[in-house]
Motif scaffolding. Structure first.
Motif, PDB file in Angstrom:
ATOM      1  N   HIS A 139       0.846  -1.202   0.000  1.00 64.39           N
ATOM      2  CA  HIS A 139       0.000   0.000   0.000  1.00 64.39           C
ATOM      3  C   HIS A 139       0.872   1.239   0.000  1.00 64.39           C
ATOM      4  O   HIS A 139       1.793   1.366   0.818  1.00 64.39           O
ATOM      5  CB  HIS A 139      -0.909   0.017   1.235  1.00 64.39           C
ATOM      6  N   SER A 140       0.623   2.155  -0.940  1.00 66.53           N
ATOM      7  CA  SER A 140       1.334   3.422  -1.025  1.00 66.53           C
ATOM      8  C   SER A 140       2.835   3.158  -1.213  1.00 66.53           C
ATOM      9  O   SER A 140       3.219   2.468  -2.160  1.00 66.53           O
ATOM     10  CB  SER A 140       1.033   4.254   0.224  1.00 66.53           C
ATOM     11  N   GLU A 141       3.705   3.659  -0.351  1.00 64.77           N
ATOM     12  CA  GLU A 141       5.132   3.368  -0.483  1.00 64.77           C
ATOM     13  C   GLU A 141       5.399   1.866  -0.408  1.00 64.77           C
ATOM     14  O   GLU A 141       6.362   1.363  -0.989  1.00 64.77           O
ATOM     15  CB  GLU A 141       5.926   4.102   0.587  1.00 64.77           C
ATOM     16  N   GLY A 142       4.538   1.135   0.290  1.00 67.04           N
ATOM     17  CA  GLY A 142       4.679  -0.318   0.359  1.00 67.04           C
ATOM     18  C   GLY A 142       4.560  -0.985  -0.993  1.00 67.04           C
ATOM     19  O   GLY A 142       5.095  -2.083  -1.198  1.00 67.04           O
ATOM     20  N   ALA A 143       3.869  -0.337  -1.950  1.00 70.21           N
ATOM     21  CA  ALA A 143       3.770  -0.888  -3.303  1.00 70.21           C
ATOM     22  C   ALA A 143       5.132  -0.883  -3.979  1.00 70.21           C
ATOM     23  O   ALA A 143       5.503  -1.835  -4.680  1.00 70.21           O
ATOM     24  CB  ALA A 143       2.761  -0.108  -4.115  1.00 70.21           C
ATOM     25  N   LEU A 144       5.907   0.183  -3.790  1.00 72.09           N
ATOM     26  CA  LEU A 144       7.260   0.236  -4.338  1.00 72.09           C
ATOM     27  C   LEU A 144       8.144  -0.804  -3.661  1.00 72.09           C
ATOM     28  O   LEU A 144       8.909  -1.518  -4.331  1.00 72.09           O
ATOM     29  CB  LEU A 144       7.848   1.636  -4.147  1.00 72.09           C
ATOM     30  N   ILE A 145       8.052  -0.914  -2.336  1.00 76.49           N
ATOM     31  CA  ILE A 145       8.838  -1.918  -1.619  1.00 76.49           C
ATOM     32  C   ILE A 145       8.513  -3.312  -2.138  1.00 76.49           C
ATOM     33  O   ILE A 145       9.398  -4.144  -2.345  1.00 76.49           O
ATOM     34  CB  ILE A 145       8.580  -1.809  -0.100  1.00 76.49           C
ATOM     35  N   ALA A 146       7.231  -3.578  -2.385  1.00 70.78           N
ATOM     36  CA  ALA A 146       6.820  -4.880  -2.909  1.00 70.78           C
ATOM     37  C   ALA A 146       7.458  -5.145  -4.268  1.00 70.78           C
ATOM     38  O   ALA A 146       7.963  -6.251  -4.530  1.00 70.78           O
ATOM     39  CB  ALA A 146       5.302  -4.953  -3.005  1.00 70.78           C
TER      40      ALA A 146
END
Length: 326
Positions: A142-149
């Motif tokens: 989710h949000s920045e977590g999408a980039l981390i994923a």
């Protein structure tokens, strides 16, 4: 689009008719070698292997449940995990280094980087891939977590990825847009100068007091690591099935970002959820109601969000069966 809806509707009807499964909740830990990350495992009560989602939270001190002390409690990711478990999909959500129950895994803020967070997500994925209770591994960011994923997917051995409210643009560009209408002209000029310096990899010693929460010197190394990433490029390189979910009423990330992610990876599924905001709720485009949703855990998740994720995961091939030739 009509053909896609015709394919999805029968599946959703079947999901709606299925009785909710009993759910087990357990603490789960990851030893990173430099501290213990702590999280929550939710899984349906069954002896059969089930898909497992690794849920990765957004920026700043956002915890495993999607709550942020600067923004308030909304329980968005907790509610998502509960929805998945009721529909036969396990999940792990965790506190990042230095956050909530993972405080003792914290490092000096100057040592944080987006690569460190991606390494942690990859390690969680590897741990789950080795667990016989689980079949497919899906990263949900989710949000920045999408980039981390996106950055962690290959090393994690992910079978699929879901990007929710993920930016397609480098994050310094996203921040410029977010701050454009929120800062008075003098501070906007100063923030633009700070973003330009950090984008060039140069730290700035003197930061105006009103901007310290975003640009304090101790967080600048992290921002430099973040700004050098190209989210669309990272997403476009994924060789696995992907789903892009974006709300039309998101005041932090735009629909155009979702469309750029789709352009970077044309085989990804894209759903624009009408009325959904950054907290995954249906909220009018009214700033007072928008901000209230960031701190109201009673609001239900947008129904289409759950429907789209469940349909996407149900359509995935069973990676364990594929390995065994079945």
């Amino acid at each position: 689009m009509l053909r896609l809806l015709m394919l999805i509707l029968p599946l959703l009807a079947g999901l709606a008719q299925a009785a909710p499964q009993s759910v087990l909740q357990r603490p789960i830990e990851l030893d990173t070698g430099s501290g213990i990350l702590r999280g929550t495992l939710l899984r349906p009560k069954t002896d059969q292997p089930v898909p497992v989602a690794l849920i990765i939270s957004g920026s700043g001190p956002t915890d495993r449940d999607g709550n942020n002390p600067l923004g308030g409690r909304n329980d968005s990711l907790k509610k998502l995990a509960q929805l998945l478990a009721r529909n036969g999909i396990a999940s792990v959500r965790y506190d990042k280094r230095g956050i909530a129950a993972s405080q003792d895994a914290g490092v000096d803020e100057r040592q944080l980087s987006i690569e460190l967070y991606a390494g942690d997500a990859a390690a969680w994925g590897q741990q789950l891939k080795q667990d016989a209770r689980f079949s497919q591994l899906i990263l949900i960011g989710h949000s920045e977590g999408a980039l981390i994923a996106s950055l962690a997917a290959a090393a994690a051995g992910a079978d699929a990825l879901v990007s929710i409210s993920g930016s397609a643009r480098p994050i310094d560009q996203l921040l410029r847009d977010q701050l454009q209408d929120r800062l008075p002209p003098p501070l906007l000029t100063q923030s633009d100068a700070l973003l330009t310096s950090l984008r060039a990899g140069q730290q700035v010693a003197e930061v105006p007091q009103p901007l310290e929460v975003l640009f304090r010197p101790s967080v600048q190394p992290y921002l430099i690591s973040l700004f050098r990433q190209d989210p669309a490029r990272a997403f476009g390189q994924l060789p696995i099935p992907a789903l892009i979910l974006q709300g039309s009423h998101d005041i932090q990330v735009s629909v155009s970002d979702a469309k750029l992610l789709k352009a970077a990876k044309p085989d990804a599924q894209l759903a624009i959820i009408v009325g959904m905001n950054h907290m995954l709720r249906i909220v009018p485009m009214d700033m007072e109601q928008q901000m209230a949703s960031y701190r109201d855990p009673r609001l239900p998740l947008a129904r289409e969000l759950g429907e789209r994720i469940l349909a996407f995961i149900q359509e995935l091939p069973d990676s364990r069966n594929a390995k065994n030739g079945r």
